[in-house]
Design a protein around this motif. Structure first.
Motif, mmCIF file in Angstrom:
data_model
loop_
_atom_site.group_PDB
_atom_site.id
_atom_site.type_symbol
_atom_site.label_atom_id
_atom_site.label_comp_id
_atom_site.label_asym_id
_atom_site.label_seq_id
_atom_site.Cartn_x
_atom_site.Cartn_y
_atom_site.Cartn_z
ATOM 1 N N GLY A 161 1.008 -1.060 -0.024
ATOM 2 C CA GLY A 161 0.038 0.041 0.022
ATOM 3 C C GLY A 161 0.775 1.297 -0.120
ATOM 4 O O GLY A 161 0.341 2.358 0.290
ATOM 5 N N GLU A 162 2.258 1.192 -0.261
ATOM 6 C CA GLU A 162 2.848 2.254 -0.426
ATOM 7 C C GLU A 162 3.376 2.790 -1.814
ATOM 8 O O GLU A 162 3.257 2.042 -2.831
ATOM 9 C CB GLU A 162 4.388 1.880 0.349
ATOM 10 C CG GLU A 162 5.208 3.241 0.479
ATOM 11 C CD GLU A 162 6.560 2.950 1.042
ATOM 12 O OE1 GLU A 162 7.437 3.865 1.184
ATOM 13 O OE2 GLU A 162 6.741 1.575 1.623
ATOM 14 N N GLN A 167 -3.042 7.197 -7.300
ATOM 15 C CA GLN A 167 -3.105 7.522 -5.977
ATOM 16 C C GLN A 167 -4.406 6.788 -5.220
ATOM 17 O O GLN A 167 -4.400 6.352 -4.043
ATOM 18 C CB GLN A 167 -3.200 9.105 -5.702
ATOM 19 C CG GLN A 167 -2.958 9.231 -4.122
ATOM 20 C CD GLN A 167 -3.325 10.714 -3.935
ATOM 21 O OE1 GLN A 167 -3.786 11.438 -4.908
ATOM 22 N NE2 GLN A 167 -2.479 11.295 -3.080
ATOM 23 N N ARG A 168 -5.517 6.932 -6.008
ATOM 24 C CA ARG A 168 -6.741 5.948 -5.706
ATOM 25 C C ARG A 168 -6.428 4.584 -5.449
ATOM 26 O O ARG A 168 -7.161 4.106 -4.435
ATOM 27 C CB ARG A 168 -8.116 6.242 -6.603
ATOM 28 C CG ARG A 168 -8.551 7.534 -6.379
ATOM 29 C CD ARG A 168 -9.818 7.819 -6.950
ATOM 30 N NE ARG A 168 -9.945 7.417 -8.478
ATOM 31 C CZ ARG A 168 -9.766 8.130 -9.480
ATOM 32 N NH1 ARG A 168 -9.595 9.639 -9.130
ATOM 33 N NH2 ARG A 168 -9.564 7.732 -10.788
ATOM 34 N N VAL A 191 -3.625 3.239 -4.573
ATOM 35 C CA VAL A 191 -3.016 3.061 -3.468
ATOM 36 C C VAL A 191 -3.806 3.138 -2.196
ATOM 37 O O VAL A 191 -3.503 2.393 -1.210
ATOM 38 C CB VAL A 191 -1.725 4.045 -3.295
ATOM 39 C CG1 VAL A 191 -0.955 4.004 -1.953
ATOM 40 C CG2 VAL A 191 -0.604 3.842 -4.658
ATOM 41 N N HIS A 192 -4.623 4.180 -2.177
ATOM 42 C CA HIS A 192 -5.251 4.710 -0.711
ATOM 43 C C HIS A 192 -6.616 3.728 -0.687
ATOM 44 O O HIS A 192 -6.986 3.254 0.367
ATOM 45 C CB HIS A 192 -5.967 5.910 -0.898
ATOM 46 C CG HIS A 192 -4.770 7.112 -0.697
ATOM 47 N ND1 HIS A 192 -4.729 8.356 -0.721
ATOM 48 C CD2 HIS A 192 -3.356 6.803 -0.535
ATOM 49 C CE1 HIS A 192 -3.692 8.879 -0.354
ATOM 50 N NE2 HIS A 192 -2.737 8.241 -0.453
ATOM 51 N N ASP A 193 -7.185 3.274 -1.786
ATOM 52 C CA ASP A 193 -8.413 2.814 -1.726
ATOM 53 C C ASP A 193 -8.410 0.936 -1.861
ATOM 54 O O ASP A 193 -9.068 0.337 -1.228
ATOM 55 C CB ASP A 193 -9.479 2.987 -2.821
ATOM 56 C CG ASP A 193 -9.948 4.500 -2.615
ATOM 57 O OD1 ASP A 193 -9.551 5.242 -1.636
ATOM 58 O OD2 ASP A 193 -10.505 4.958 -3.751
ATOM 59 N N GLY A 230 -4.996 -0.551 -1.667
ATOM 60 C CA GLY A 230 -4.060 -0.828 -0.867
ATOM 61 C C GLY A 230 -3.017 -1.452 -1.850
ATOM 62 O O GLY A 230 -1.957 -2.278 -1.583
ATOM 63 N N TYR A 276 2.721 13.064 -4.464
ATOM 64 C CA TYR A 276 1.927 11.869 -4.139
ATOM 65 C C TYR A 276 2.552 10.769 -3.391
ATOM 66 O O TYR A 276 1.909 9.906 -3.035
ATOM 67 C CB TYR A 276 1.266 11.252 -5.557
ATOM 68 C CG TYR A 276 0.353 12.245 -6.090
ATOM 69 C CD1 TYR A 276 -1.029 12.381 -5.864
ATOM 70 C CD2 TYR A 276 0.920 12.860 -7.371
ATOM 71 C CE1 TYR A 276 -1.749 13.218 -6.626
ATOM 72 C CE2 TYR A 276 -0.148 13.781 -8.079
ATOM 73 C CZ TYR A 276 -1.244 13.917 -7.740
ATOM 74 O OH TYR A 276 -2.033 14.780 -8.527
ATOM 75 N N ASP A 311 4.587 8.398 -0.824
ATOM 76 C CA ASP A 311 4.795 8.262 0.507
ATOM 77 C C ASP A 311 6.259 8.527 1.002
ATOM 78 O O ASP A 311 6.536 8.990 1.981
ATOM 79 C CB ASP A 311 4.450 6.865 1.188
ATOM 80 C CG ASP A 311 3.063 6.628 0.784
ATOM 81 O OD1 ASP A 311 2.026 7.594 1.063
ATOM 82 O OD2 ASP A 311 2.401 6.036 -0.007
#
Length: 518
Positions: A27-28, A183-184, A186-188, A190, A206, A208
């Motif tokens: 998820g990074e 990015q979605r 990654v965030h939504d 994982g 964007y 991490d």
């Protein structure tokens, strides 16, 4: 999710990466940074097993992806875990049209038809490809092709997505859309994403964490970029202004900028007199079937002008350059260079009059070594031996005995640019010339182009390069010119095409300008 354990990768006894130990979590979003030739592409290709299974060379140490050792699992056995998009999306295409290309990876994995249909629709919407879903891949713009390549990797629903310069052919708006979509993921969902990108100003906000190569140092994005030989304008501005911690986004930088704005005077603007035209184009139209790529464009290019041609993907920039140069399609209209239309000239004479460096520079390379390409350029243009080689050495470090196809994107561009400049053309046209170049290399390119007597027109999405280099900006949309004027006026009036420094400090365009004013 991804672990490099004391990894050294060697080609012909020369280590490209040495003793790299890095762990990237599930998820990074990890940004890989470094100079051209620092091993970024090699690092990415080691994640899905292309190194060493496809590329050869020697891999010491271990690369583990989701628990699988890539030395034991070739790329085909990692396809369900790792999606990979290389620098040249066209090289990875296997189908003829957009939908078939998006479906291919799922077909390879044996997914049911109803699942495939659903994922294709989701990906078309996610990346804004629905309007071109039935189009042949060969008819798409470079940016559209890049989005298709990313989509083809996403449809397999990998747990890891590896992207090598994913925004290099995208206009600023499209790049933001693609990165927002990533990015979605990654965030939504994982998903773990690893990106190597030279246009760090687009991606840094964007990420991490960032990984600096060849050192193998990983850490906070601002901290890594501040110590790196490559850094986006917002980071270089922070260093000039002494801001701490170092911001990596325009939003964060603006919070620091109030006192700096108060210290800066108003920038001086000088309106340069328009030079005598060396090229005149009138009512240029280009049609491909029912598609009107260029619609009645007229322009004058003055001696010594440095013009940036901007606009979203598919706006007609490349078609206009090819039509003006004479070797591309021109449905109607006239072009005159010294009273002669380049279209009627023989190729060698045309290159000495209006030279063009295309989006894919390798299309113009056909000999076995760099030295042979340089010698051929000297012979065809009647220049003294060594002219092309001298120009090339001023642009980049390129081995003379290397095969042109083995060079990096940036090195190939430098070679083709040197070949074209050998003939000292009166007008030089460049299509996306900064793809594959890091910031120091772009500074060298800008310096070289500024030193030329030729008028230069470059089609580009690189707003930071435009701020450093251009004296005039022409913006196209739907095949028409919608803006034409001094660079400062055009780019600062547009939130899409404004460089980072302008977004932070209003009328200022570059870090160098700010530093000089302070």
């Amino acid at each position: 999710m991804i672990r490099f354990e004391d990894v050294t990768i060697t080609y012909a006894e020369q280590p490209v990466l040495a003793n790299i130990s890095v762990e990237i979590s599930e998820g990074e979003l990890c940004l890989v940074v470094g100079r051209t030739g620092s091993g970024k592409s090699t690092f990415l290709r080691a994640i899905n097993g292309l190194v060493p299974h496809f590329s050869g060379g020697t891999l010491a140490g271990r690369v583990l992806v989701d628990g699988r050792d890539t030395a034991e699992f070739p790329p085909r056995e990692l396809a369900d875990v790792v999606g990979f998009v290389g620098q040249d999306p066209v090289a990875g295409f296997v189908a003829d049209n957009v939908e078939d290309e998006l479906a291919y990876s799922m077909e390879s994995l044996g997914l049911p038809g109803d699942v495939m249909r659903k994922r294709v629709e989701e990906t078309l919407d996610l990346l804004g490809l629905a309007p071109v879903r039935d189009r042949p891949l060969a008819t798409l713009s470079g940016g559209q092709q890049q989005r298709v390549a990313i989509g083809a990797a996403l449809t397999a629903h990998p747990r890891v997505l590896v992207l090598d310069e994913p925004t290099s052919a995208l206009d600023p708006g499209a790049a933001e859309d693609v990165l927002a979509a990533v990015q979605r993921l990654v965030h939504d969902l994982g998903m773990t994403v690893v990106i190597a990108e030279h246009r760090l100003e687009r991606v840094a906000q964007y990420a991490d964490r960032a990984l600096l190569l060849p050192e193998g140092r990983i850490g906070e994005v601002g901290e890594i970029l501040a110590a790196a030989p490559v850094a986006p304008p917002v980071v270089r501005l922070a260093q000039v202004a002494g801001w701490s911690p170092v911001p990596v986004s325009v939003r964060d930088a603006r919070r620091h900028a109030t006192s700096l704005r108060e210290r800066l005077p108003e920038p001086t603007t000088r309106k340069a007199a328009r030079a005598e035209p060396v090229l005149e184009a009138r009512d240029i139209q280009v049609k491909y079937g029912d598609v009107r790529a260029v619609q009645g464009v007229s322009l004058d290019i003055g001696a010594g002008e440095r013009i940036a041609l901007m606009g979203r993907n598919g706006s007609g920039k490349s078609s206009l350059l090819w039509a003006v140069q004479g070797s591309g399609k021109r449905t109607s209209g006239t072009v005159s260079v010294g009273g002669t239309d380049p279209k009627v000239l023989k190729p060698a004479d045309r290159r000495r009059t209006v030279a063009l460096v295309p989006q894919q520079p390798s299309d113009l390379l056909y000999l076995e070594t760099v030295a042979e390409e340089c010698a051929q350029a000297d012979a065809e243009t009647g220049q003294p031996a060594g002219t092309c080689r001298t120009l090339l050495e001023g642009l980049a470090s390129v081995p003379q005995d290397a095969h042109p196809r083995d060079l990096s994107e940036g090195q190939r561009l430098a070679l083709v640019l040197a070949v074209m400049l050998t003939g000292a053309p009166g007008v030089l046209l460049l299509d996306e010339p900064t793809r594959g170049l890091d910031y120091p290399a772009k500074e060298k390119l800008a310096g070289l182009l500024k030193s030329l007597d030729s008028a230069v027109v470059l089609a580009t999405h690189d707003v930071e390069f435009v701020a450093e280099y251009a004296t005039r900006v022409i913006v196209m949309a739907e095949g028409e010119v919608v803006a034409d004027g001094p660079a400062r006026e055009v780019v600062t009036s547009s939130p899409v095409f404004a460089p980072q420094v302008s977004k932070i400090l209003g009328p200022w365009l570059t870090v160098a300008d700010v530093e000089a004013a302070l």
